[in-house]
Scaffold this motif. Structure first.
Motif, PDB file in Angstrom:
ATOM      1  N   SER A 189       0.955  -1.029  -0.146  1.00  0.00           N
ATOM      2  CA  SER A 189       0.048   0.136   0.191  1.00  0.00           C
ATOM      3  C   SER A 189       1.066   1.430  -0.151  1.00  0.00           C
ATOM      4  O   SER A 189       1.440   1.499   1.022  1.00  0.00           O
ATOM      5  N   ALA A 190      -0.020   1.776  -0.604  1.00  0.00           N
ATOM      6  CA  ALA A 190       1.250   3.151  -1.228  1.00  0.00           C
ATOM      7  C   ALA A 190       0.387   4.538  -1.313  1.00  0.00           C
ATOM      8  O   ALA A 190       0.171   4.829  -1.918  1.00  0.00           O
ATOM      9  N   TYR A 191       0.479   5.394   0.029  1.00  0.00           N
ATOM     10  CA  TYR A 191       0.109   6.601   0.034  1.00  0.00           C
ATOM     11  C   TYR A 191       1.196   7.814   0.113  1.00  0.00           C
ATOM     12  O   TYR A 191       2.217   7.670   0.684  1.00  0.00           O
ATOM     13  N   SER A 192       0.220   8.910  -0.212  1.00  0.00           N
ATOM     14  CA  SER A 192       1.271   9.951  -0.128  1.00  0.00           C
ATOM     15  C   SER A 192       0.299  10.501   1.829  1.00  0.00           C
ATOM     16  O   SER A 192      -0.785  10.560   2.535  1.00  0.00           O
ATOM     17  N   LEU A 193       1.457  11.160   2.470  1.00  0.00           N
ATOM     18  CA  LEU A 193       1.365  11.982   3.226  1.00  0.00           C
ATOM     19  C   LEU A 193      -0.177  13.386   3.257  1.00  0.00           C
ATOM     20  O   LEU A 193       0.071  14.260   2.206  1.00  0.00           O
ATOM     21  N   MET A 194      -1.070  13.001   4.719  1.00  0.00           N
ATOM     22  CA  MET A 194      -1.967  13.504   3.884  1.00  0.00           C
ATOM     23  C   MET A 194      -1.577  14.562   5.167  1.00  0.00           C
ATOM     24  O   MET A 194      -1.851  13.893   6.743  1.00  0.00           O
ATOM     25  N   VAL A 195      -1.889  16.067   5.444  1.00  0.00           N
ATOM     26  CA  VAL A 195      -1.465  16.830   6.826  1.00  0.00           C
ATOM     27  C   VAL A 195      -3.078  17.365   7.235  1.00  0.00           C
ATOM     28  O   VAL A 195      -3.473  17.747   6.783  1.00  0.00           O
ATOM     29  N   GLU A 196      -3.301  16.577   8.668  1.00  0.00           N
ATOM     30  CA  GLU A 196      -4.513  16.300   8.883  1.00  0.00           C
ATOM     31  C   GLU A 196      -4.524  17.673   9.887  1.00  0.00           C
ATOM     32  O   GLU A 196      -3.997  17.545  10.552  1.00  0.00           O
ATOM     33  N   GLU A 197      -5.935  18.334   9.944  1.00  0.00           N
ATOM     34  CA  GLU A 197      -5.797  19.181  10.891  1.00  0.00           C
ATOM     35  C   GLU A 197      -5.797  18.511  12.638  1.00  0.00           C
ATOM     36  O   GLU A 197      -6.555  17.391  12.884  1.00  0.00           O
ATOM     37  N   GLY A 198      -5.286  18.891  13.478  1.00  0.00           N
ATOM     38  CA  GLY A 198      -4.746  18.853  14.595  1.00  0.00           C
ATOM     39  C   GLY A 198      -4.160  18.204  15.442  1.00  0.00           C
ATOM     40  O   GLY A 198      -4.128  17.183  16.028  1.00  0.00           O
ATOM     41  N   THR A 199      -3.308  17.787  13.659  1.00  0.00           N
ATOM     42  CA  THR A 199      -2.324  16.711  14.405  1.00  0.00           C
ATOM     43  C   THR A 199      -0.760  18.626  14.051  1.00  0.00           C
ATOM     44  O   THR A 199      -1.098  18.884  13.793  1.00  0.00           O
ATOM     45  N   PRO A 200       0.378  17.228  14.771  1.00  0.00           N
ATOM     46  CA  PRO A 200       1.247  17.794  14.937  1.00  0.00           C
ATOM     47  C   PRO A 200       1.902  19.013  13.790  1.00  0.00           C
ATOM     48  O   PRO A 200       2.199  20.468  13.778  1.00  0.00           O
ATOM     49  N   PHE A 201       1.664  17.705  12.787  1.00  0.00           N
ATOM     50  CA  PHE A 201       2.052  18.476  11.544  1.00  0.00           C
ATOM     51  C   PHE A 201       1.735  19.777  10.682  1.00  0.00           C
ATOM     52  O   PHE A 201       1.609  20.635  10.282  1.00  0.00           O
ATOM     53  N   TYR A 202       0.281  19.704  11.179  1.00  0.00           N
ATOM     54  CA  TYR A 202      -0.923  20.862  10.449  1.00  0.00           C
ATOM     55  C   TYR A 202       0.244  21.638  11.187  1.00  0.00           C
ATOM     56  O   TYR A 202       0.195  22.960  10.617  1.00  0.00           O
ATOM     57  N   GLU A 203      -0.087  21.864  12.668  1.00  0.00           N
ATOM     58  CA  GLU A 203       0.463  23.239  13.148  1.00  0.00           C
ATOM     59  C   GLU A 203       2.324  23.347  12.654  1.00  0.00           C
ATOM     60  O   GLU A 203       1.995  24.303  12.055  1.00  0.00           O
ATOM     61  N   TRP A 204       2.494  22.852  12.443  1.00  0.00           N
ATOM     62  CA  TRP A 204       4.039  22.382  12.215  1.00  0.00           C
ATOM     63  C   TRP A 204       4.218  23.200  10.123  1.00  0.00           C
ATOM     64  O   TRP A 204       4.835  24.415   9.618  1.00  0.00           O
ATOM     65  N   TYR A 205       3.142  22.536  10.073  1.00  0.00           N
ATOM     66  CA  TYR A 205       3.261  22.662   7.980  1.00  0.00           C
ATOM     67  C   TYR A 205       1.583  23.648   7.821  1.00  0.00           C
ATOM     68  O   TYR A 205       2.327  24.132   6.959  1.00  0.00           O
ATOM     69  N   GLY A 206       1.023  23.657   8.060  1.00  0.00           N
ATOM     70  CA  GLY A 206      -0.217  23.933   7.578  1.00  0.00           C
ATOM     71  C   GLY A 206      -0.893  23.810   6.208  1.00  0.00           C
ATOM     72  O   GLY A 206      -0.352  22.814   6.038  1.00  0.00           O
ATOM     73  N   GLU A 207      -1.323  24.491   5.824  1.00  0.00           N
ATOM     74  CA  GLU A 207      -2.022  24.363   4.407  1.00  0.00           C
ATOM     75  C   GLU A 207      -1.261  23.922   3.444  1.00  0.00           C
ATOM     76  O   GLU A 207      -1.126  23.292   2.336  1.00  0.00           O
ATOM     77  N   ASP A 208      -0.081  25.184   3.658  1.00  0.00           N
ATOM     78  CA  ASP A 208       0.980  25.185   2.189  1.00  0.00           C
ATOM     79  C   ASP A 208       1.879  24.532   2.327  1.00  0.00           C
ATOM     80  O   ASP A 208       2.231  24.791   1.838  1.00  0.00           O
TER      81      ASP A 208
END
Ligand code: SF4
Length: 393
Positions: A188-207
Motif C-alpha cells: 500500500s503506497a499512500y501520500s502523506l496527508m497533513v490533517e488538522e489537529g496533528t502536530p504536522f498541521y501546526e508545523w506546516y499548515g495547509e501550504d
C-alpha cells in the motif's frame, strides 16, 4: 449464507505519530486489559444478530493491534470464533508496527488463525521515520518483516508513504525498491496527508511551508517545506510504473498486489459489502444501515462493563440515492471500476439512466473511460477527488 466482514479496532499505540489523526493513543497494561475484556463483551453480546452471516474477512486494525499481548490477540480471535460462523477461506489480517512484535507474538497470531499481516514500514529512511514520530527504525522494520516470514505469514502487506518532509522522488523510490526486493504479496503506497489537529498541521499548515516565527519549538530537523505538488505527482506516477514492472498490479488507487493477494477485506468496503465493526469508534454497515461506536473510552467501557447504555451513534439508514453515490465513488477507486451489470443488479436501473450525463461529461474531460464498466483514466486518478465529487448529488 450471507457474507460479512468484521473490523476490530484496537486504539492503542506506543506513542502518537506526528501526522496521525486516527483514533489511537498510548495506554498502560491495565487499560489495555480492561479494553480487551470490554471488546469481548461487545462481541459476545452483538454476535447473536449475525446468525445468518458467514465471516469472509476479519481485520484487526488500529492503532497498533500488536501492542496487545499474543494472549490478548488470541482471546479476541476466540471470542469472534465463538460468536460467528467463519468461512473456511476467511482472510484474517492484523496490522502490526515494527518494534511491537517478536517471534512469540507472531506465532501466537498464526495459532489464532491470523493469515495476513500488514506491516507499517512507512519509510526505510531513519531520518524520515524520526520526523514522522515513528517509534521504529528501518532496521526494526526489516527485522519485523523477517520474523513475520519465520512465523509462517505468506500474505504480507507493507505500508509505505510518499511526500514526506525531506523526501525527494529519488529517496522515496529507493525505499520503494528496497521494499519490492523483499517481495511482499501486497504493497500500500499512500501520500502523506497533513490533517488538522496533528502536530504536522501546526508545523506546516495547509501550504506545506514550515511555520517559523508563528509556531515555537519546531523540531530543528524539520525541512523548510513539504515536497512540492510536482514532486508528489512524480512519486505517485513512478510508484505505479516501478511496482507494475516488479510484478504488482494496481487494483485500487493506492494499493498494489501480486495476483491473488488483493486485500479482500478492503475490497468489501469498496464494493459496499456488509461489515460489522467492534471496539472504540468502529464503524459498521449492514444491510444499508450505517452506525459508529462511541469514540469515548469512558462511555465505551462503562456500557460494556455495566451492560447498559448504547454505544452505537450516528445510526443512518442509507437511501437509494446514498447507496448509488457510494457505489460510484467507492467503486471508481478500484481499477476495474464500476460494472454496468453490477450497477443494474444492485439497483434495477441502468447506469446511463442515473449518471449518463455526468459520465459523458467526465469522459469528454478525459477523466473516465466508458465500456462494460466505467473506470478512471490515469488523469482521472490524479484528480480522483474531483471525479468522485461529481457523483455526489
Ligand atoms: S502507529 Fe499508526 S495509528 Fe499509531 S499513532 Fe502512528 S500512525 Fe497513528
Amino acid at each position: 449464507m450471507k457474507k460479512i466482514g468484521i473490523y476490530v479496532h484496537v486504539p492503542f499505540c506506543v506513542r502518537k505519530c506526528f501526522y496521525c489523526d486516527f483514533l489511537s493513543f498510548p495506554a498502560g497494561e491495565k487499560e489495555r486489559e480492561r479494553y480487551v475484556s470490554g471488546l469481548l463483551r461487545e462481541i459476545n453480546k452483538e454476535s447473536a444478530r449475525y446468525g445468518k452471516y458467514e465471516v469472509e474477512s476479519v481485520f484487526l486494525g488500529g492503532g497498533t493491534p500488536t501492542v496487545l499481548s499474543g494472549g490478548q490477540i488470541g482471546r479476541i480471535m476466540d471470542g469472534l470464533r465463538a460468536g460467528f460462523s467463519f468461512g473456511e477461506e476467511a482472510e484474517i489480517t492484523i496490522e502490526a508496527n515494527p518494534g511491537t512484535v517478536d517471534i512469540e507474538k507472531l506465532e501466537s497470531c498464526r495459532r489464532a488463525g491470523i493469515n495476513r499481516i500488514s506491516i507499517g514500514a512507512q519509510s526505510l529512511d531513519d531520518g524520515e521515520l524520526a520526523l514522522l514520530g515513528r517509534v521504529h527504525s528501518a532496521k526494526d522494520f526489516l527485522e519485523a518483516y523477517g520474523l513475520a516470514g519465520k512465523a509462517g505469514f505468506r500474505n504480507v502487506n507493507v505500508d509505505i508513504m510518499a511526500a514526506l518532509p525531506g523526501q525527494n522522488p529519488e529517496s522515496y523510490l529507493n525505499g520503494l525498491k528496497r521494499v519490492i526486493d523483499l517481495g511482499p504479496a501486497h504493497i500500500s503506497a499512500y501520500s502523506l496527508m497533513v490533517e488538522e489537529g496533528t502536530p504536522f498541521y501546526e508545523w506546516y499548515g495547509e501550504d506545506g511551508k514550515r511555520k517559523d516565527g508563528i509556531v515555537t519549538h519546531l523540531p530543528s530537523a524539520l525541512p523548510s517545506a513539504l515536497p512540492t505538488e510536482e514532486e508528489e505527482r512524480e512519486m505517485y506516477e513512478r510508484t505505479g510504473e516501478i511496482l507494475e514492472a516488479g510484478g504488482y498490479y494496481r487494483y485500487e488507487i493506492s494499493n498494489y498486489a501480486r495476483p491473488g493477494y488483493e486485500c479482500r477485506h478492503n475490497i468489501r468496503y469498496w464494493r459496499r459489502g456488509d461489515y460489522a465493526g467492534f471496539g472504540l469508534g468502529a464503524s459498521s454497515m449492514v444491510e444499508n444501515v450505517r452506525w459508529k461506536n462511541s469514540a469515548d473510552m469512558g462511555n465505551y467501557l462503562c456500557c460494556m462493563e455495566e451492560g447498559s447504555g448504547d454505544i452505537k451513534e450516528e445510526r443512518c439508514v442509507l437511501s437509494i440515492g446514498d447507496q448509488m453515490e457510494e457505489f460510484m465513488f467507492l467503486g471508481l477507486r478500484m481499477s476495474e471500476g464500476v460494472g454496468k451489470k453490477d450497477f443494474y443488479n444492485a439497483f434495477g436501473k441502468s447506469l446511463e439512466d442515473v449518471y449518463g450525463e455526468i459520465i459523458e461529461k467526465l469522459c469528454a474531460q478525459g477523466l473516465l473511460t466508458d465500456g462494460d464498466s466505467v473506470r478512471l483514466t490515469p488523469y482521472g486518478r490524479d484528480i480522483s477527488n474531483y471525479v468522485m465529487a461529481e457523483f455526489l448529488q
